[in-house]
Design a protein around this motif. Structure first.
Motif, PDB file in Angstrom:
ATOM      1  N   SER A 116     -10.743  -2.731   4.134  1.00  0.00           N
ATOM      2  CA  SER A 116      -9.357  -2.422   3.145  1.00  0.00           C
ATOM      3  C   SER A 116      -9.339  -3.064   1.895  1.00  0.00           C
ATOM      4  O   SER A 116      -9.044  -2.642   1.128  1.00  0.00           O
ATOM      5  CB  SER A 116      -8.311  -2.740   4.210  1.00  0.00           C
ATOM      6  N   ILE A 117      -9.715  -4.408   2.088  1.00  0.00           N
ATOM      7  CA  ILE A 117      -9.871  -5.181   0.780  1.00  0.00           C
ATOM      8  C   ILE A 117     -10.620  -4.729  -0.415  1.00  0.00           C
ATOM      9  O   ILE A 117     -10.279  -4.808  -1.391  1.00  0.00           O
ATOM     10  CB  ILE A 117     -10.097  -6.717   1.030  1.00  0.00           C
ATOM     11  N   LYS A 118     -11.940  -4.410  -0.024  1.00  0.00           N
ATOM     12  CA  LYS A 118     -12.740  -3.862  -0.847  1.00  0.00           C
ATOM     13  C   LYS A 118     -12.249  -2.723  -1.281  1.00  0.00           C
ATOM     14  O   LYS A 118     -12.149  -2.413  -2.715  1.00  0.00           O
ATOM     15  CB  LYS A 118     -13.919  -3.162  -0.172  1.00  0.00           C
ATOM     16  N   ASN A 119     -11.389  -1.570  -0.730  1.00  0.00           N
ATOM     17  CA  ASN A 119     -10.619  -0.609  -1.246  1.00  0.00           C
ATOM     18  C   ASN A 119      -9.798  -1.018  -2.314  1.00  0.00           C
ATOM     19  O   ASN A 119      -9.454  -0.581  -3.319  1.00  0.00           O
ATOM     20  CB  ASN A 119     -10.294   0.158  -0.073  1.00  0.00           C
ATOM     21  N   PHE A 120      -8.904  -2.201  -2.006  1.00  0.00           N
ATOM     22  CA  PHE A 120      -7.845  -2.812  -2.843  1.00  0.00           C
ATOM     23  C   PHE A 120      -8.643  -3.142  -4.073  1.00  0.00           C
ATOM     24  O   PHE A 120      -7.936  -2.885  -5.283  1.00  0.00           O
ATOM     25  CB  PHE A 120      -7.127  -3.938  -2.139  1.00  0.00           C
ATOM     26  N   ILE A 121      -9.596  -3.793  -3.982  1.00  0.00           N
ATOM     27  CA  ILE A 121     -10.514  -4.204  -5.315  1.00  0.00           C
ATOM     28  C   ILE A 121     -10.661  -3.070  -6.182  1.00  0.00           C
ATOM     29  O   ILE A 121     -10.588  -3.114  -7.372  1.00  0.00           O
ATOM     30  CB  ILE A 121     -11.515  -4.999  -4.950  1.00  0.00           C
ATOM     31  N   LYS A 122     -11.431  -2.120  -5.557  1.00  0.00           N
ATOM     32  CA  LYS A 122     -11.645  -0.849  -6.155  1.00  0.00           C
ATOM     33  C   LYS A 122     -10.413  -0.197  -6.957  1.00  0.00           C
ATOM     34  O   LYS A 122     -10.395   0.325  -8.227  1.00  0.00           O
ATOM     35  CB  LYS A 122     -12.443   0.231  -5.062  1.00  0.00           C
ATOM     36  N   ASP A 123      -9.420  -0.236  -6.351  1.00  0.00           N
ATOM     37  CA  ASP A 123      -8.103   0.415  -6.809  1.00  0.00           C
ATOM     38  C   ASP A 123      -7.618  -0.422  -8.003  1.00  0.00           C
ATOM     39  O   ASP A 123      -7.265   0.247  -8.999  1.00  0.00           O
ATOM     40  CB  ASP A 123      -7.046   0.604  -5.938  1.00  0.00           C
ATOM     41  N   ILE A 124      -7.680  -1.652  -7.763  1.00  0.00           N
ATOM     42  CA  ILE A 124      -7.087  -2.550  -9.044  1.00  0.00           C
ATOM     43  C   ILE A 124      -8.072  -2.385 -10.301  1.00  0.00           C
ATOM     44  O   ILE A 124      -7.719  -2.285 -11.278  1.00  0.00           O
ATOM     45  CB  ILE A 124      -7.340  -4.000  -8.495  1.00  0.00           C
ATOM     46  N   ILE A 125      -9.532  -2.416  -9.933  1.00  0.00           N
ATOM     47  CA  ILE A 125     -10.395  -2.194 -10.842  1.00  0.00           C
ATOM     48  C   ILE A 125     -10.212  -0.700 -11.554  1.00  0.00           C
ATOM     49  O   ILE A 125     -10.302  -0.593 -13.089  1.00  0.00           O
ATOM     50  CB  ILE A 125     -11.740  -2.323 -10.462  1.00  0.00           C
ATOM     51  N   ARG A 126     -10.106   0.019 -10.945  1.00  0.00           N
ATOM     52  CA  ARG A 126     -10.006   1.294 -11.381  1.00  0.00           C
ATOM     53  C   ARG A 126      -8.543   1.588 -12.330  1.00  0.00           C
ATOM     54  O   ARG A 126      -8.739   2.348 -13.366  1.00  0.00           O
ATOM     55  CB  ARG A 126      -9.687   2.626 -10.203  1.00  0.00           C
ATOM     56  N   LYS A 127      -7.724   1.087 -12.203  1.00  0.00           N
ATOM     57  CA  LYS A 127      -6.515   1.228 -12.827  1.00  0.00           C
ATOM     58  C   LYS A 127      -6.325   0.216 -13.879  1.00  0.00           C
ATOM     59  O   LYS A 127      -5.353   0.151 -14.642  1.00  0.00           O
ATOM     60  CB  LYS A 127      -5.157   0.960 -11.913  1.00  0.00           C
ATOM     61  N   GLU A 128      -7.203  -0.638 -14.089  1.00  0.00           N
ATOM     62  CA  GLU A 128      -7.333  -1.917 -15.248  1.00  0.00           C
ATOM     63  C   GLU A 128      -7.238  -1.392 -16.483  1.00  0.00           C
ATOM     64  O   GLU A 128      -7.962   0.072 -16.645  1.00  0.00           O
ATOM     65  CB  GLU A 128      -8.316  -2.945 -14.785  1.00  0.00           C
ATOM     66  N   ASN A 129      -6.751  -1.925 -17.636  1.00  0.00           N
ATOM     67  CA  ASN A 129      -7.158  -1.542 -18.871  1.00  0.00           C
ATOM     68  C   ASN A 129      -8.569  -2.031 -19.208  1.00  0.00           C
ATOM     69  O   ASN A 129      -9.125  -2.784 -19.260  1.00  0.00           O
ATOM     70  CB  ASN A 129      -6.327  -2.658 -19.880  1.00  0.00           C
TER      71      ASN A 129
END
Length: 455
Positions: free
Chosen positions: A395-408
């Motif tokens: 789950s934490i890895k998925n959160f990290i992926k989502d954060i990076i996907r939405k970053e500037n």
């Protein structure tokens, strides 16, 4: 010194690894595709076994079908009639997949070069690796092997480098890209020099040193980088099909009347039958004893195979049901809601050894509402969170992926910043753990994720 001889009785427990037990463990450890191959192999070795592929959706009476075709088929007066004397051989029109080497050799046959040069070119082609590169050390070996001078070798190498896919025959990445520029008729000495000397700066998004070195502005530098990014670093990769893997789900998770259920995916499975000829022979009173003995041994082997396959199926279903029960939130909401789970927990629940669970999940896949997942995907350690239960590493890895996907993309987030965002959402995690998970996800660090220009 007195030596005394005597008998002594002792009891001990030992696990005898019989052939049947070894086969049982081996089959349990197999993936669905591996099991199909094993059944076919056993059928080849054991005449008692007959295999048949299930296909419950289509049953065709071929005799009736062909008769109907003959009855209703009409002949067009303009139809082309085929016979053995026709110039066109339709058998030769079947398309076959070409590998890189055959594709290159086929092209070189159209070059107006002598037989010696063609043989040298073909030898160079055979020396390429799967990505289309030529090992620098192989060049000397080729010249020694073929007993040719440097000029002859360079001429033939030049022919190979002019072939498609563009870029083959280079010994380094820099040479590969330069070959592509030459074949595309892009003549720019500065661009060629940047490729030969500054690929590391481009990879690390360092454009200031490039601008300073060649006295060019940022816009010019970005234009050069755009050209380089459109070149192919591995020209032969499109012909490399060795890494193709076929995955077949063992179970399917379906939602029926608001509840999830586990369904065994046995559609089109290979079914095993016992050959009736050998069954009848075994029942004959006048049958030879040696023959009967052979049939009994083969029959025992076949029945044992069937038993082990059924055991694998039932164990897989049990494990899948246990996963479904423990990961219900995942099946309802998605990958971000997967919970920590250990194999030992399932072993205790199902009254099985942990090694049995390990074999039972190896290579097994389930088809879920959110895609195909390996059984192993659902097992992970948990990390402490604030005010809630443990959160799984997945789950934490998925959160990290989502954060990076939405970053500037022009200002990517550092690992420290990602850690802070996770902490705000109640996940107690260190920067080192963020870095570890990011690397496991094969995501580059922030300085290499930075985009210099819009794609």
């Amino acid at each position: 010194m007195e030596i005394d001889y005597g008998l002594e009785l002792s009891q001990s427990q030992k696990l005898i690894m019989t052939t049947k037990l070894m086969q049982s463990l081996k089959i349990l450890n197999m993936s669905a595709v591996e099991l199909e191959n094993e059944i076919k192999k056993q059928a080849e070795e054991n005449p008692i076994i007959e295999i048949d592929t299930k296909d419950n959706d289509r049953t065709v009476d071929w005799e009736k079908y062909i008769k109907n075709m003959q009855k209703y088929t009409y002949k067009d007066k303009n139809e082309f009639a085929y016979n053995v004397d026709n110039e066109v051989d339709f058998e030769n029109m079947v398309r076959a997949n070409q590998n890189l080497y055959d594709y290159l050799k086929n092209q070189i046959r159209y070059y107006k070069i002598d037989k010696t040069q063609r043989k040298i070119c073909e030898y160079i082609i055979d020396s390429l690796d799967e990505n289309g590169y030529l090992n620098e050390q192989d060049e000397k070996l080729i010249m020694e092997k073929l007993k040719i001078d440097k000029n002859t070798y360079d001429t033939c190498k030049g022919y190979v480098q002019s072939l498609e896919p563009n870029g083959v025959g280079g010994t380094t990445l820099e040479e590969c890209l330069s070959i592509q520029l030459k074949n595309l008729n892009i003549k720019d000495n500065l661009l060629d020099q940047i490729i030969k000397e500054d690929l590391n700066n481009i990879a690390n998004k360092k454009i200031k040193p490039i601008c300073k070195k060649y006295s060019i502005n940022k816009e010019q530098c970005i234009n050069y980088i755009k050209i380089i990014k459109h070149l192919e670093p591995k020209p032969g990769k499109m012909y490399n099909t060795n890494d193709v893997q076929y995955i077949k789900p063992d179970v399917i998770i379906r939602k029926i009347n608001g509840s999830f259920i586990v369904v065994s995916n046995d559609k089109n499975d290979i079914s095993i039958n016992i050959n009736s000829f050998y069954q009848n022979m075994l029942n004959k009173e006048d049958a030879d004893e040696e023959t009967k003995k052979f049939i009994k041994e083969r029959l025992d082997s076949a029945l044992n195979l069937i038993k082990n396959i059924e055991n694998r199926k039932s164990t897989t279903i049990k494990i899948a049901k246990s996963i479904l029960k423990r990961q219900k939130e995942f099946f309802e909401k998605g990958t971000n809601y997967i919970k920590p789970m250990k194999m030992q927990e399932l072993a205790d629940e199902l009254n099985l050894h942990q090694s049995t669970i390990s074999r039972g999940v190896n290579g097994k896949y389930m088809l879920t509402p959110f895609g195909m997942f390996e059984f192993k995907y659902f097992f992970s350690k948990g990390l402490e969170t604030q005010g809630t239960k443990d959160t799984s590493a997945i789950s934490i890895k998925n959160f990290i992926k989502d954060i990076i996907r939405k970053e500037n993309k022009t200002k990517p987030l550092s690992d420290e910043k990602i850690k802070q965002l996770l902490n705000k959402n109640g996940v107690n995690i260190s920067r080192r753990t963020v870095t570890k998970y990011r690397e496991e996800l094969e995501i580059l660090p922030s300085n290499k994720r930075k985009t210099l220009f819009l794609e």
